[in-house]
Design a protein around this motif. Sequence first.
Motif, PDB file in Angstrom:
ATOM      1  N   TYR B  26       0.794  -1.297  -0.055  1.00 52.51           N
ATOM      2  CA  TYR B  26      -0.132  -0.010  -0.043  1.00 52.51           C
ATOM      3  C   TYR B  26       0.877   1.203  -0.061  1.00 52.51           C
ATOM      4  N   LYS B  27       2.127   1.122   0.544  1.00 57.18           N
ATOM      5  CA  LYS B  27       2.777   2.475   0.709  1.00 57.18           C
ATOM      6  C   LYS B  27       3.555   2.606  -0.710  1.00 57.18           C
ATOM      7  N   LYS B  41      -4.573   1.958   0.852  1.00 58.47           N
ATOM      8  CA  LYS B  41      -4.978   0.785   1.313  1.00 58.47           C
ATOM      9  C   LYS B  41      -6.607   0.397   0.820  1.00 58.47           C
ATOM     10  N   ILE B  58      -1.451 -10.132   1.146  1.00 57.90           N
ATOM     11  CA  ILE B  58      -1.106  -9.972   2.644  1.00 57.90           C
ATOM     12  C   ILE B  58      -1.658  -9.104   3.476  1.00 57.90           C
ATOM     13  N   THR B  60      -2.417  -6.833   7.090  1.00 61.30           N
ATOM     14  CA  THR B  60      -2.069  -6.690   8.441  1.00 61.30           C
ATOM     15  C   THR B  60      -3.190  -6.654   9.303  1.00 61.30           C
ATOM     16  N   LEU B  76       1.435  -9.555  10.006  1.00 65.51           N
ATOM     17  CA  LEU B  76       1.486  -9.711   8.869  1.00 65.51           C
ATOM     18  C   LEU B  76       0.613 -11.190   8.558  1.00 65.51           C
ATOM     19  N   ALA B  77      -0.487 -11.338   7.660  1.00 61.83           N
ATOM     20  CA  ALA B  77      -0.907 -12.706   7.596  1.00 61.83           C
ATOM     21  C   ALA B  77      -1.346 -13.037   6.164  1.00 61.83           C
ATOM     22  N   GLN B  96      -6.276  -5.034   7.456  1.00 62.14           N
ATOM     23  CA  GLN B  96      -6.406  -4.310   6.209  1.00 62.14           C
ATOM     24  C   GLN B  96      -5.338  -4.748   5.418  1.00 62.14           C
ATOM     25  N   TYR B  98      -2.208  -5.200   3.094  1.00 64.27           N
ATOM     26  CA  TYR B  98      -0.955  -4.624   3.021  1.00 64.27           C
ATOM     27  C   TYR B  98      -0.250  -4.754   1.750  1.00 64.27           C
TER      28      TYR B  98
END
Lengths: 439, 490
Positions: B26-27, B41, B58, B60, B76-77, B96, B98
């Motif tokens: 997202y960043k 996001k 992935i 968060t 992280l999942a 959210q 990631y």
Amino acid sequence: MADSEMGEAPLERKQAVYRNLDERFEIQGEKYKGQQYSHIYYVRLHQMRSLLQSFISKWKPHLPVNSVLGLEEGKECIIVGTLYKHMKLKPSVLDEYSKERSAIPLVKPHNFTSTDDHLILEDESGRVKLAGPMLTPLAFVTGIVVAIHGKETSKGDFFVEDFLDAGLPPQVDRPLDSREDKYVAFVSGLSVGSSAFNPLQFQLFVDHITGHLGDENEQRISSQIVRLVIAGNSMHIQQGYFSGQSVAPKDHAKLTEPIRELDIFLTQLVSALPVDIMPGCNDPANYNLPQQPLHRCLFSGASAYNTFTSCTNPHQFDLDNVQFIGTSGQNIDDLYKYSDAKDRIEFMERTLRWRHLAPTAPNTLGCYPYTDKDPFLIESCPHVYFVGNQEKYETRLLQGPDKQSVRLISIPRFCETGVAVMLNLRNLECHALTFSTNL
Amino acid sequence: MGGEEAVDIFLQIQYLVSDQLQVISYKWLSRKFSVSSNNAKRLLKEFVEKHGNDLQVIYTVSGWLKSDPQAYCVKLASASKIDETREEFEGTCSVQVYSVQACIPKETAVIWNSEFVQAEELFNQPQIIENCLRDNRFCGVSNIHVKRTTDGKHVSLVLPKTINGTGAFQKDLHSLKPPKQEPVGPTSSSNLEASENKSEKEKAAKPSPIIREPSKVKGQNGKSSSGNSGSLANMWGRASTKPKPVVETAEDVPSIAATADEQICANELADAIGSDDDFSDINYKRNSNRKRRVVFDFSDDENEDEDEEKVMSLSSPPEPQGKTEKTLVVKEEKNLEDKKVEVGNSKNSNAGITLRAKSDAAVGGKGEGIDNNGAGVPGSPKRRKVLKTRIDERGREVSEFVWEGEPALSDKPNQENAAKDTNNRPMANKAPALGSSNDHNKVANAKTLGGAGASSGSSLANKPGGNKKLAKAGTKDAKQGNILSFFKKI
């Protein structure tokens, strides 16, 4: 999208009034003229004795205070002096040589204590071996100033009946007017550049702190973080380069690369909130305590911000009149080597009671040879005492007899645990902030 | 952002993820498309809902842990484990997106890498530039008390002691790039390319070291002219040209040429004196798994540009060609690309260095974009062999010899490549707020040192960089030969 963009005003980060009190740890105008460490011990004993003397008059006013030289056999008295712990296993350079010759391998236990250790009390006039079950050598280290009640035995030892240490220093009252939650984040042992460093994990930390990560709730929490303290060992440079040999030009990169990478991370942090960075034992700073601030030019990006503060180790400051003091862990690690306790927090507690941040300096801990002061004496009790680079996150609220209350925090190494520590300025409550990247 | 742009972005994301195997966090998205992190996001979430079937996502997950109520945890999942991860948390936790990627990497640093490369690129911009890394503008928490002080010494005008001086100068040019004035027309963008152009515009609107227009024009002119000019000359000269309309920005050529030259000299210098500067050429890669790449710039800009170049190959994969309609020029040039690749390969085989066609394309062009101006520096070398080392998308270090300043044959493809490069550059962010643009003006004023500065054409009136360039062009032309020969000697 446009709607949502306009709809959400970004949260405003909370602010706290910061006062840097590192001045006492700054080495400025000191000139090294070949002096030895006797001055520090002298100053320490002198200052602590005058302190203890005022306690003794309340503690045991009926007993005379003697010097070691003036001891008389069988006569009860109080002596004030500096402890020296005689340790059989304490490594010595001379030992190493002799043992090599005799081919006896060096013992390397996790710490250097043994059952044969004994304590010796020294003052200006002389030294005397301490005996008796009252004082267990395991809990003490060299360099502490205590008052001891007892009498000289026929063997020439001093039989200890009671002892007095300085105890928790007086504390300035914590302001109670702060009703809002404000957090200070602590992190240590980033070890950027080491193999243990997980950049994604640290990036998550950075993003959380700076308010990128998470939903509105999470960002509200991060907007309450008023300061981040990085307590040492932020970077890791391979030991091989410190062998004293010149580094090949090709390897210069390996020296500077971790610093640069850290600078990028720091830039992201300082663009969002105030950050204090302290040097640690692995950082490119001086070895001796007090470690001087990491040079700003190491962080060309981050140092351009007014929010970037490079601090000494130990580091002392206050935030909204809550007083903080902390180290990058060397003092406690050294206590761990030369004494024993059930956890790191207990070591921290002891240093507060002894009113000395690093009693083992200069004996086993590197220390600048001050001539006129001992900067590690704790004159007033902090509200928060933190120590970086420890095994795990631990915290305790220490209550003193005079209503002192101190939040003790042992900050774990982030690169190994992924844990940072959050402290609420309002009530000194603490919680861990963990980051996991195990998918 | 309008819905159409979102669709464009989605297309790009899809391309990058599935064809380029890039990790889109997202960043990264937020920086690339100049949207706030929260919006990024949201975009990713929308994207996952629409196109997430064949992608790995992935998330968060963050909140208070059940196992330890005194711990706030950010985890992280992957999508498959999201439910069980959620179980570990007390009460409501935030979930959210990631990142999205084609597959879950074994090494977590891979997820972080493209974002870091991007951050590094922003970080390497000259100090006087505000960018989204430096002012943290896309985060959800603002802090008005943060101030950054650049005292101007960082990017001083104290020029050319040596190569570095020119580097610094070029940097200035970059940094002084003003916002572009073209009207932004998202409505017209119905295909991918349009969107790319759009982002291009956005990027251009932001002052960044990536100035393209003037050089681009040069590039075009130069196509017909001989390509054997001194690159420095181009650098000085290109300022006089007018900025081109937007659509063609895609074709703009990076202004690396000068640096190629400088780089040689730098290398030679370093070799000759065996000084500390040696390490500047080292691309240090810590761990091959991690696909990380660190470049040390020993001074300013040549490495920076070089950086950029490498960064490009990592952070911004080529435009999705299959999916979009190219402009005529680009198409035409595309044909030439193959040739170029051949050339590159044949050269490189000598060096015995493995090289892939794609990477070649990515590298080769950049250096030469503006190399083709006939401005004709007397005695300037016609061909130069340059050793370039960079990291390709797979994290491999590629070293190659590239012939610079070759005439026509390699020239065109280069441009094409360069054009591609620019296209693919991470879209930078919107023009900074008023404050920072003021900054630039200020700097601009400071920079118009020579009297020549005032003589800039009206088209450049609001272009501080232009002033500077003009001034240089006016005063320096005669000396360029000398500078080059100086480099040569060394």
